[in-house]
Design an enzyme around this catalytic site. Structure first.
Site, PDB file in Angstrom:
ATOM      1  CG  ASP A 147      20.845 -25.074  30.719  1.00  0.00           C
ATOM      2  OD1 ASP A 147      21.211 -24.952  29.527  1.00  0.00           O
ATOM      3  OD2 ASP A 147      21.427 -25.812  31.541  1.00  0.00           O
ATOM      4  CG  ASP A 171      16.720 -26.488  33.053  1.00  0.00           C
ATOM      5  OD1 ASP A 171      16.030 -27.526  33.034  1.00  0.00           O
ATOM      6  OD2 ASP A 171      17.957 -26.517  33.140  1.00  0.00           O
ATOM      7  CG  ASP A 175      19.676 -26.816  37.960  1.00  0.00           C
ATOM      8  OD1 ASP A 175      18.610 -27.121  38.534  1.00  0.00           O
ATOM      9  OD2 ASP A 175      19.900 -27.059  36.760  1.00  0.00           O
ATOM     10  NE  ARG A 227      14.751 -33.602  38.219  1.00  0.00           N
ATOM     11  CZ  ARG A 227      15.525 -33.454  37.143  1.00  0.00           C
ATOM     12  NH1 ARG A 227      16.121 -32.291  36.933  1.00  0.00           N
ATOM     13  NH2 ARG A 227      15.708 -34.438  36.293  1.00  0.00           N
TER      14      ARG A 227
END
Length: 349
Positions: A147, A171, A175, A227
């Protein structure tokens, strides 16, 4: 220095005893051994071949089956031709050199355990293409394309990301998804990015209920939007981090995660509609979610909306636990976030 750095930076022989770093993690990623029990491997060649890596390249070391402590012979910029698949029991240690993974796909930690990444700059990461990527000396599989995360942690455990620089990925910057757990993200410098860290694949991915992540001593610098982190289902202990503003929010989540914000330093942006630290990604039903603030320092109108009842404590083991300072001390504790300017020829780091 914070408790992680004082564990090894005060030792004059750090360069001749690099593996001692593996004993310095705190939090849920404390047991990440990396390549502590393996041989040393030096990267001498910044080139990359995803299907058939050459000895001397980063990819050749990262895919080996045996534990390895990977270092770098000199400053280098590594532009990967496809995502770098890291095998279990590896340390990627950038101390003593300026090492950048940039302008191409970046790092994937998938289905493995015991990884340490220290002192690496990862920026301008691009999506990977569909193609053959080797993940062990005996296996090369066809990947569908990554990604564009700087670091993707997928079904992995015992991971420690420390003193890295992360910016401008296609991205996310980091993650943590699909049941990954036992992770510490510490002493990193994040800047110039929208969606910084995502913990949990989606609201229905129940395997992420077991996820436990420690986020400590990081500096969330200018140019970040949201985030830091965003959490789904699992648990995050966010402690002694410095937040230099945000555009939307700092800490968010959905699907009833537990978040303990402890001793952080929140400097709100000047925008009057962006003062709130927290954001729940639902309109209602979140009042029982355990989100708690303790010893946080709020500046320029920043505020945290708590919720839920009962303890939010991380319940660390004795070896995982670490002292969390009041938020007012965070600028000093995070002053050296990001890759350190270490010299292999002196005791300074």
């Amino acid at each position: 220095m914070n408790v992680i750095d004082s564990c090894w930076r005060t030792k004059p022989n750090w360069a001749s005893n690099r593996r001692a770093l593996a004993d310095c993690a705190v939090g849920f990623g404390k047991n990440a051994a990396g390549g502590k029990n393996g041989d040393m491997y030096m990267v001498t060649d910044p080139s990359d071949n995803p299907g058939n890596p050459k000895r001397g390249t980063l990819r050749y070391g990262a895919i080996q089956t045996a534990p390895l402590w990977i270092t770098f012979a000199r400053d280098m910029v590594i532009t990967l031709k496809n995502e770098l698949m890291v095998n279990s029991y590896k340390t990627i240690d950038g101390r003593g050199a300026k090492v950048e993974i940039a302008n191409g796909p970046c790092i994937t930690i998938q289905g493995v355990t015991n990884i340490i990444i220290h002192g690496i700059s990862m920026h301008d990461c691009k999506p990977g293409n569909s193609g053959t990527v080797r993940d062990t000396p005996t296996h090369a599989g066809r990947r569908r394309g990554s990604d564009g995360d700087a670091i993707s942690i997928f079904s992995a455990s015992n991971i420690w990301i420390d003193h890295c620089y992360l910016a401008r990925a296609a991205d996310g910057l980091i993650d943590v998804i699909h049941g990954s757990t036992a992770i510490t993200i510490s002493n990193n410098y994040f800047t110039q990015h929208d969606k910084v860290m995502l913990f949990g694949h989606n609201d229905n991915n129940v395997e992420d209920k077991a996820m436990k992540v420690t986020v400590a001593f990081n500096h969330f610098g200018p140019g970040l939007i949201e985030r830091m982190p965003r959490v789904r289902l699992g648990y995050a202990h966010v402690a002694n981090n410095r937040y230099t503003g945000w555009l939307m929010y700092a800490i968010g989540g959905s699907a009833n995660p537990t978040i303990f914000s402890e001793g952080n330093y929140f400097m709100a942006p000047n925008r009057p509609d962006s003062k709130q630290v927290t954001k729940r990604e639902v309109k209602k039903g979140w009042s029982n979610w355990k989100w708690r603030s303790s010893k946080d320092k709020f500046l320029n109108g920043a505020y945290f909306i708590p919720s839920g009842y009962g303890s939010c404590a991380p319940y660390y083991t004795k070896s995982q636990s670490f002292p969390v300072a009041d938020g007012s001390r965070v600028p000093a504790l995070t002053a050296d976030a990001g890759p350190l300017r270490c010299s292999s020829y002196s005791s300074k780091c």
